[in-house]
Write an enzyme that holds these catalytic residues in place. Structure first.
Site, mmCIF file in Angstrom:
data_model
loop_
_atom_site.group_PDB
_atom_site.id
_atom_site.type_symbol
_atom_site.label_atom_id
_atom_site.label_comp_id
_atom_site.label_asym_id
_atom_site.label_seq_id
_atom_site.Cartn_x
_atom_site.Cartn_y
_atom_site.Cartn_z
ATOM 1 N N HIS A 185 -16.258 18.349 75.237
ATOM 2 C CA HIS A 185 -16.000 19.709 74.740
ATOM 3 C C HIS A 185 -16.475 20.789 75.705
ATOM 4 O O HIS A 185 -16.185 21.973 75.507
ATOM 5 C CB HIS A 185 -16.629 19.910 73.349
ATOM 6 N N SER A 238 -25.182 21.507 75.475
ATOM 7 C CA SER A 238 -24.091 20.540 75.317
ATOM 8 C C SER A 238 -23.925 19.667 76.555
ATOM 9 O O SER A 238 -24.043 20.137 77.685
ATOM 10 C CB SER A 238 -22.775 21.276 75.057
#
Length: 279
Positions: free
Chosen positions: A77, A222
């Site tokens: 992502h 992330s």
């Protein structure tokens, strides 16, 4: 008979690649810490990388982990496309700004997202980056070992998360941006699914955090690693993936379960395989 011999040869080559990494992966010479929740010392997490691009304010946009001399593991992502222009991987980095004497930088030759990545559910949120040139390992740049197929991480076992992300929702890490670390317990998968919404946690995910909140990954973390120590070796069990807010009560962080991807990782990397360890 010939088919059997071919299978044996392939198996030997497969094991040889994995074993070669097992000699070096997961050892952090400067890491004697047992708990987290503060700035990390220089060299504490030698596989941690910073992914940077001029498309983002400040450059840094995601974390990742070095898994051999040519490949970095991160989250799918983090990438809206597989274009590599302007993408830089920093290794041996301690602070986002200022002097980093142990740092090196590499460009990216290829971005490979998992073919079954689902941006809606974040299932299979895993990606590989092929560096444009190999790195030489030092005390500050070392690959992490990866959780092998069939690994089991019981609830409440302690794991460590690291990154340069926000210290709270909408609150960026203050200058000079020292790498942060925290310790969080693994959360039972069924309980995590109940807390975050039935059906939201797939078999490819693992959860970690405190019911009272207070410690968690956040925006900018992330793609970074969630690691667990086995003896003297650090094993990456998860990749920072998603969550509801940051460090909120009853909202564990969700991580890609690395042990589900040994076959895929091995098929992409093909040679000099990461060190897989079954936990």
């Amino acid at each position: 008979m010939l088919r059997f011999e071919c299978v044996v040869v392939v198996l030997v080559l497969y094991l040889k690649g994995s074993l070669s990494q097992l000699n070096v992966c997961g050892h952090a010479p400067f890491n004697t810490r047992i708990v987290g929740g503060q700035s990390a010392s220089d060299g504490m997490w030698p596989w941690q990388v910073s992914l940077q691009s001029p498309a983002y304010t400040g450059g840094h946009f995601c974390g990742g982990s070095l898994i051999n001399k040519d490949w970095v593991l991160t989250a799918a992502h983090c990438f809206s496309s597989t274009k590599t222009s302007g993408l830089t991987v920093y290794l041996g980095k301690q602070t986002l700004s200022g002097l980093n004497p142990n740092q090196i930088a590499r460009g990216v030759k290829q971005v490979i997202l998992h073919p079954n990545y689902n941006s809606g559910t974040q299932d299979n949120d895993i990606a590989l980056l092929l560096l444009n040139s190999s790195v030489t390992f030092t005390d500050y740049i070392i690959p992490v070992c990866l959780a092998g197929e069939g690994s089991n991480f019981p609830r409440d076992i302690l794991s460590w998360i690291t990154g340069w992300g926000s210290t709270a929702s909408g609150v960026p890490l203050s200058s000079p941006g020292v790498l942060q670390e925290a310790v969080v317990p693994i959360v039972d998968t069924l309980l995590c699914d109940f807390l975050l919404g039935f059906g939201s946690i797939t078999p490819n995910m693992i959860c970690a955090g405190y019911f009272q909140g207070g410690k968690d990954t956040c925006q900018g973390d992330s793609g970074g690693p969630l690691v667990i120590k086995q003896g003297a070796v650090w094993i990456q069990a998860g990749i920072t993936s998603w969550g509801k807010g940051c460090a909120q009560p009853s909202s564990p962080g969700v991580y890609t379960r690395v042990s589900q991807y040994q076959t895929w990782l091995s098929s992409v990397i093909n040679q000099n395989l990461p060190g897989f360890i079954k936990y």
